[in-house]
Design a protein around this motif. Structure first.
Motif, PDB file in Angstrom:
ATOM      1  N   ALA A  22       0.737  -1.246  -0.001  1.00 49.28           N
ATOM      2  CA  ALA A  22       0.052  -0.090   0.016  1.00 49.28           C
ATOM      3  C   ALA A  22       0.796   1.267   0.223  1.00 49.28           C
ATOM      4  CB  ALA A  22      -0.644  -0.066   1.217  1.00 49.28           C
ATOM      5  N   GLN A  24       3.235   2.646  -1.822  1.00 53.76           N
ATOM      6  CA  GLN A  24       3.208   3.649  -3.206  1.00 53.76           C
ATOM      7  C   GLN A  24       2.017   4.155  -3.597  1.00 53.76           C
ATOM      8  OE1 GLN A  24       4.984   1.836  -6.746  1.00 53.76           O
ATOM      9  NE2 GLN A  24       3.835   3.156  -8.008  1.00 53.76           N
ATOM     10  N   THR A  25       0.844   3.567  -3.246  1.00 56.08           N
ATOM     11  CA  THR A  25      -0.595   4.159  -3.496  1.00 56.08           C
ATOM     12  C   THR A  25      -0.770   5.170  -2.586  1.00 56.08           C
ATOM     13  OG1 THR A  25      -1.175   2.087  -4.414  1.00 56.08           O
ATOM     14  CG2 THR A  25      -2.864   3.546  -3.723  1.00 56.08           C
ATOM     15  N   GLU A  26      -0.371   5.167  -1.515  1.00 54.09           N
ATOM     16  CA  GLU A  26      -0.745   5.929  -0.284  1.00 54.09           C
ATOM     17  C   GLU A  26       0.037   7.369  -0.510  1.00 54.09           C
ATOM     18  OE1 GLU A  26      -3.159   6.118   1.933  1.00 54.09           O
ATOM     19  OE2 GLU A  26      -4.063   4.399   0.987  1.00 54.09           O
ATOM     20  N   GLN A  28       1.492   8.409  -3.552  1.00 56.97           N
ATOM     21  CA  GLN A  28       0.825   8.836  -4.643  1.00 56.97           C
ATOM     22  C   GLN A  28      -0.413   9.712  -4.274  1.00 56.97           C
ATOM     23  OE1 GLN A  28       2.101   5.595  -7.804  1.00 56.97           O
ATOM     24  NE2 GLN A  28       0.683   7.167  -8.411  1.00 56.97           N
ATOM     25  N   ARG A  29      -1.204   9.117  -3.621  1.00 47.24           N
ATOM     26  CA  ARG A  29      -2.625   9.974  -3.224  1.00 47.24           C
ATOM     27  C   ARG A  29      -2.145  11.222  -2.247  1.00 47.24           C
ATOM     28  NH1 ARG A  29      -6.710   5.006  -1.839  1.00 47.24           N
ATOM     29  NH2 ARG A  29      -6.746   4.330  -3.916  1.00 47.24           N
ATOM     30  N   GLY A  51      -4.391   8.040  -8.964  1.00 47.54           N
ATOM     31  CA  GLY A  51      -4.862   6.765  -9.399  1.00 47.54           C
ATOM     32  C   GLY A  51      -6.189   6.396  -8.952  1.00 47.54           C
TER      33      GLY A  51
END
Length: 86
Positions: A22, A24-26, A28-29, A51
């Motif tokens: 999680a 990378q996603t977090e 980026q957000r 994303g």
């Protein structure tokens, strides 16, 4: 211009207390939210960076009580555009 890679030291990644899948996603957000709040990215581009689709992005902004960058002039233009379609 090519994609940009941001290096995050391992000790900081571990300090995030997020599941490894999680991170990378977090990040980026969080970057998308910060750049949108500062007016550096539009809502659409920030949603793409995060994303997320527009609906998910709007929900995220709402849950964080982040004001939208939408002026009265934007509203007037949208109303005029909609009126032309009738």
């Amino acid at each position: 211009m090519s994609d940009v890679t941001i290096r995050v030291p391992q000790d900081i990644v571990q300090a995030l207390r997020l599941p490894p899948d999680a991170v990378q996603t977090e990040l980026q957000r969080e970057l998308a939210v910060a750049l949108y709040q500062r007016g550096i990215l539009s809502s659409g581009k920030a949603a793409a960076l995060a994303g997320m689709n527009r609906w998910e992005w709007e929900e995220l902004l709402g849950s964080r009580k982040i004001p939208r960058h939408y002026s009265e002039e934007d509203l007037d233009q949208d109303i005029a555009y909609a009126a032309r379609g009738q």
